[in-house]
Every structure is written in structure tokens, then in C-alpha cells.
Motif scaffolding. Structure first.
Motif, mmCIF file in Angstrom:
data_model
loop_
_atom_site.group_PDB
_atom_site.id
_atom_site.type_symbol
_atom_site.label_atom_id
_atom_site.label_comp_id
_atom_site.label_asym_id
_atom_site.label_seq_id
_atom_site.Cartn_x
_atom_site.Cartn_y
_atom_site.Cartn_z
ATOM 1 N N PRO A 41 -4.377 54.018 55.496
ATOM 2 C CA PRO A 41 -5.746 53.698 55.899
ATOM 3 C C PRO A 41 -6.692 54.753 55.329
ATOM 4 N N LEU A 42 -7.874 54.341 54.950
ATOM 5 C CA LEU A 42 -8.788 55.232 54.245
ATOM 6 C C LEU A 42 -9.118 56.466 55.083
ATOM 7 N N LEU A 43 -8.876 57.631 54.502
ATOM 8 C CA LEU A 43 -9.122 58.891 55.189
ATOM 9 C C LEU A 43 -10.547 59.366 54.923
ATOM 10 N N ALA A 44 -11.132 60.036 55.929
ATOM 11 C CA ALA A 44 -12.491 60.553 55.836
ATOM 12 C C ALA A 44 -12.518 61.991 56.344
ATOM 13 N N GLU A 45 -13.594 62.697 56.033
ATOM 14 C CA GLU A 45 -13.771 64.060 56.532
ATOM 15 C C GLU A 45 -13.597 64.105 58.051
ATOM 16 N N GLY A 46 -12.815 65.081 58.510
ATOM 17 C CA GLY A 46 -12.578 65.223 59.947
ATOM 18 C C GLY A 46 -11.348 64.513 60.460
ATOM 19 N N ASP A 47 -10.777 63.633 59.653
ATOM 20 C CA ASP A 47 -9.499 63.021 60.015
ATOM 21 C C ASP A 47 -8.375 64.046 59.882
ATOM 22 N N TYR A 48 -7.167 63.618 60.236
ATOM 23 C CA TYR A 48 -6.003 64.489 60.113
ATOM 24 C C TYR A 48 -4.873 63.760 59.399
ATOM 25 N N VAL A 49 -4.135 64.503 58.607
ATOM 26 C CA VAL A 49 -2.891 63.979 58.050
ATOM 27 C C VAL A 49 -1.728 64.710 58.709
ATOM 28 N N VAL A 50 -0.627 64.006 58.853
ATOM 29 C CA VAL A 50 0.605 64.588 59.381
ATOM 30 C C VAL A 50 1.680 64.464 58.314
ATOM 31 N N LEU A 51 2.351 65.559 58.049
ATOM 32 C CA LEU A 51 3.514 65.564 57.158
ATOM 33 C C LEU A 51 4.747 65.584 58.046
ATOM 34 N N TYR A 52 5.488 64.484 58.027
ATOM 35 C CA TYR A 52 6.646 64.340 58.898
ATOM 36 C C TYR A 52 7.865 65.093 58.355
ATOM 37 N N ASP A 53 8.818 65.354 59.248
ATOM 38 C CA ASP A 53 10.143 65.884 58.884
ATOM 39 C C ASP A 53 10.055 67.254 58.211
ATOM 40 N N THR A 54 9.111 68.078 58.655
ATOM 41 C CA THR A 54 8.894 69.381 58.019
ATOM 42 C C THR A 54 9.288 70.540 58.930
ATOM 43 N N GLY A 55 10.174 70.290 59.898
ATOM 44 C CA GLY A 55 10.575 71.349 60.815
ATOM 45 C C GLY A 55 11.432 72.427 60.190
ATOM 46 N N ALA A 56 12.032 72.142 59.047
ATOM 47 C CA ALA A 56 12.848 73.137 58.348
ATOM 48 C C ALA A 56 12.182 73.504 57.024
ATOM 49 N N TYR A 57 12.131 74.796 56.751
ATOM 50 C CA TYR A 57 11.660 75.368 55.486
ATOM 51 C C TYR A 57 10.145 75.305 55.287
#
Length: 447
Positions: free
Chosen positions: A374-390
Motif C-alpha cells: 500500500p502506498l507509503l507516505a511521510e509519517g507512516d512506518y515500515v516493519v522489517l520482519y524476521d530480524t531478531g537475529a543479527y
């Protein structure tokens, strides 16, 4: 009373949906904290429980956590409380393991470049260590005192081949790790090294991790088992008493599913080495990514949304400084990206191809290219999944960007609760780390 094992965690996407709005309400994500790492304490404990259950048939096993996968003292202490040992590969990681409270007997030191001082310290503490090569055994000969409590092993390279990611494959013909068993005369030299040293009682092998299929990893373990049998037959008694089979279980980064599982791994081991779990040899494991990856995520604010050459670009605060492997090797380390609004709610709307860019000052700092979101705009957030290691535990100091804060969380009937794992790095700390105390040092040489 037997403790109740933790319940299996909810899928990562469900956990994020519950945690992200609460993190915003608590001010953990805000103007001065535009990128943050999060760890699920219940998920970590459930992963450890799954590991112990999968190896339940082994009467003597020490599960160690590879400290490099999450070099954060509170994480290590949580793992110690859950019954894990710790595998370390540097003086810094050994210090972190000790700060976390691991007993020396539950710490294993691995490194291909141990100095004499590092070896001496490990032996004095009673930490187990795996020599990387035959020359290192000569150093241990000179440093090891009678009555030393350290278990000493030798790392071998079974040379069974590589997986899909060359940089993560450690049992290739030319790997820098261990004694290459298929090189001419190497196997005989290993047997002779054990015959000369009655205190050398462990064999260690690690085939690789991400990109390595279970069958390849199991083949490396089988070759190590056969070598242990050969050594014991040659010396006429059971000198090799334990096998350190490493870690390396790959992680599925494509969706929420956990696959392969630890149960899948033990089935592959049983098929390749039927006697591995009969108690003839004690076992040591060194898992890292497979315990933590699914139990953490990165959240970052979208600072700008722009267009270039017809391509939409969301410029965020999560790039190569936290997702280093993904940015530099996107084909090998792709990450799922989630789109959320300013209140932490999943964004709706038609998918639009967008680049997810980071803050680092080079053109390739892209976490994802042409990703349909979905189109992202200023002030939105992105989440990078599966990043608990490294990912956020071992950041890259590119552009002197500060290390992000890391918070642990748990979700129960009352909502999400948080605790600080690591404070965000301050600008004063960056300046101090960059030699501010010695600002005039080079000028002094010009006078």
C-alpha cells in the motif's frame, strides 16, 4: 514442580499488529527514535523449548546459543535462564557471556584466530574451546596446565560441499575453518593429534547455515561421527566423548511459517547417523539465527515519500546500518516488509511498487526494490520482519548513524508490556567512540 513450557508464539505478523500501536503510545517510536528493534521474550523462550524438545532423545546435550546472532547481554541472560549455554567467538563475546551469567562450563569458545592470550584466558576460566587447526593444538600444549577443567576439541572441515549462499557455507573444499579432512594425509594427522593428547576429547564441525539444506548439514555431522569412531578405534579406548555439531538451521524468511523446524533437523540427523542420540557421545549444539530471527522485528518511520524515474521511493530510517546483509546481498537475504500508518495500524489500499530505502549515503541502500505495498507516505512506518537475529544487534556504523534502541516485549490479556534491552546510542557516545578525547592527537605530530 515442573515449570510449564511457554505456549507457541503467535505468528510474527500478528505480534507486530499488537505491539506496534502500543510502542507508539509508549513513545518508544517517535521523532528522536525513528528506528527501533523489538524482541519477543515469550517467542524466544518458546523457540528454546522447541529446541530442547526436539533433542529430547539425546541423554547428554548442551545447547549453546551463538552469541554473534544477538550480542546483547539481556538477551543472553534470558537464554541462560531458559537453560542455554553460550558459544562465543571473540574476547568481546566471552565478556558478554560472562556478564550474562553463563557458567564457564557452559561456554564454548570458537574462533579461527585465537591468540595465545585468548587461549590462556579460556583455559584459566575452564571455558571449553575448539581448536581450529593443528597449529593451535601446539599452542594449547604449551598453555594447558595439569588439572585444567576446560573441555578441548578440534574443529574439522568435512568438506561435504556448500549451500546456496557461499559466504554462509563452511564445509567447502577451501573453507577457512577447521582441518580439511579430505586433503591428502589430513585425516591421519588428526588421528595422530588425538593419540598424542589424551586430554583432547571433542570433535567439532559446522557445515554452514542459511542456504544449507538439512541433508548437507547432516552429512557433515555423519562424517564427524565416523571420524570419532575411527579415532577411538585407533587409540584403543573411548577418548572422543563428545561431538560439537554446530548450529546452522536455516530460517524461512518468506512468510510467518517456521520451517524447517528443530524436529525436522533431528529427523535428518537420525536418518544420517542412527546412533547419534544413543548416548555414546555427548552433544553440543550452537544455534543462533533459528532461535531469534522469527522473534524480532525492526520498525522505522518513513521520513519522505518521493518519486524518481517513475519509481516511488519510501525513504526510511532502516537501511544498511541495521539490515546490512539484506542491502549488500539482497538476493540471498530478502526480507518481508510491512506497511503501517502513523498510529501503527496496517495500511490498506491497492499495492504499489515502491523502493524501501534507508538513510545511508550510497545509492544501493535499499532494503527492498519495487516491493508491492500500500502506498507509503511521510509519517507512516515500515516493519522489517524476521530480524531478531543479527540485524539490530550487530549494526554497521556507516555514516556514524546511531545504534538503535532495542526493546523486549510480551503480549498478554492486558496488552503489550515493554522493557529496554539496549538504549539508543547518543551523539556524545558516537563522538567518544570516534576518538574525540584524542582530537588533537594528529596535530601534535605536525608540531
Amino acid at each position: 514442580m515442573t515449570p510449564v513450557p511457554p505456549a507457541p508464539p503467535r505468528p510474527a505478523s500478528e505480534r507486530v499488529a499488537a505491539v506496534l500501536p502500543a510502542a507508539l503510545d509508549h513513545g518508544l517510536l517517535c521523532g528522536h527514535a525513528p528506528v527501533v528493534g523489538f524482541l519477543d521474550t515469550d517467542g524466544i523462550r518458546a523457540s528454546v523449548a522447541a529446541l530442547h524438545t526436539a533433542f529430547g532423545a539425546a541423554p547428554d546435550v548442551l545447547h549453546t546459543f551463538a552469541a554473534k546472532a544477538a550480542s546483547l547481554v539481556p538477551v543472553l541472560r534470558l537464554l541462560a535462564a531458559a537453560g542455554m549455554g553460550c558459544e562465543v567467538a571473540s574476547p568481546g563475546e566471552l565478556r558478554l557471556a560472562r556478564e550474562a551469567g553463563f557458567a564457564p562450563s557452559r561456554i564454548v569458545l570458537d574462533s579461527p584466530a585465537k591468540t595465545r592470550q585468548e587461549i590462556a584466558e579460556a583455559l584459566a576460566l575452564g571455558v571449553a574451546l575448539n581448536a581450529d587447526n593443528l597449529d593451535e593444538l601446539e599452542r594449547i600444549d604449551a598453555l594447558r596446565a595439569d588439572g585444567c577443567a576446560s573441555v578441548v576439541g578440534l574443529r574439522v572441515n568435512p568438506q561435504v560441499g556448500g549451500g546456496a549462499i557461499g559466504a554462509m557455507s563452511t564445509a567447502t573444499a577451501t573453507s577457512k575453518f577447521g582441518v580439511a579432512l579430505r586433503d591428502p594425509g589430513a585425516r591421519a594427522r588428526v588421528v595422530e593429534a588425538f593419540a598424542r593428547r589424551p586430554w583432547l576429547t571433542r570433535l567439532h564441525a559446522h557445515v554452514g547455515s542459511q542456504g544449507c539444506p538439512l541433508e548437507l548439514i547432516a552429512e557433515g555431522v555423519a562424517e564427524t561421527y565416523r571420524l570419532a569412531e575411527e579415532i577411538n578405534a585407533a587409540v584403543g579406548h573411548r577418548q572422543v566423548t563428545s561431538l560439537d555439531i554446530g548450529g546452522g538451521l536455516p530460517v524461512n524468511f518468506a512468510d510467518d511459517g517456521v520451517r524447517p523446524t528443530f524436529e525436522d533437523y533431528t529427523r535428518a540427523l537420525t536418518a544420517a547417523v542412527p546412533g547419534l542420540f544413543d548416548g555414546r557421545y555427548g552433544l553440543v549444539t550452537e544455534f543462533g539465527r533459528s532461535l531469534l530471527a522469527k522473534n524480532g522485528f525492526i520498525a522505522a518511520r518513513v521520513e519522505y515519500a518521493k518519486r524518481s524515474g517513475g519509481r516511488r521511493i519510501a525513504v526510511t530510517h532502516a537501511g544498511a546500518q541495521t539490515a546490512t546483509r539484506t542491502v549488500l546481498m539482497p538476493g540471498s537475504w530478502p526480507l518481508r516488509v510491512g506497511a503501517f500508518d502513523a498510529r501503527g495500524r496496517a495500511k490498506a489500499g491497492p499495492p504499489v511498487a515502491q523502493d524501501i530505502a534507508g538513510p545511508c549515503c550510497f545509492a544501493g541502500d535499499l532494503v527492498a526494490e519495487a516491493r508491492e505495498l500500500p502506498l507509503l507516505a511521510e509519517g507512516d512506518y515500515v516493519v522489517l520482519y524476521d530480524t531478531g537475529a543479527y540485524y539490530f544487534s550487530t549494526p554497521w556504523a556507516y555514516n556514524s548513524l546511531p545504534r538503535p534502541a532495542v526493546h523486549g516485549f510480551t503480549v498478554d490479556g492486558t496488552g503489550a508490556r515493554f522493557t529496554t534491552v539496549r538504549d539508543a546510542q547518543t551523539l556524545d557516545e558516537i563522538a567518544a567512540e570516534s576518538g574525540a578525547r584524542h582530537a588533537d592527537g594528529l596535530l601534535a605530530l605536525t608540531r
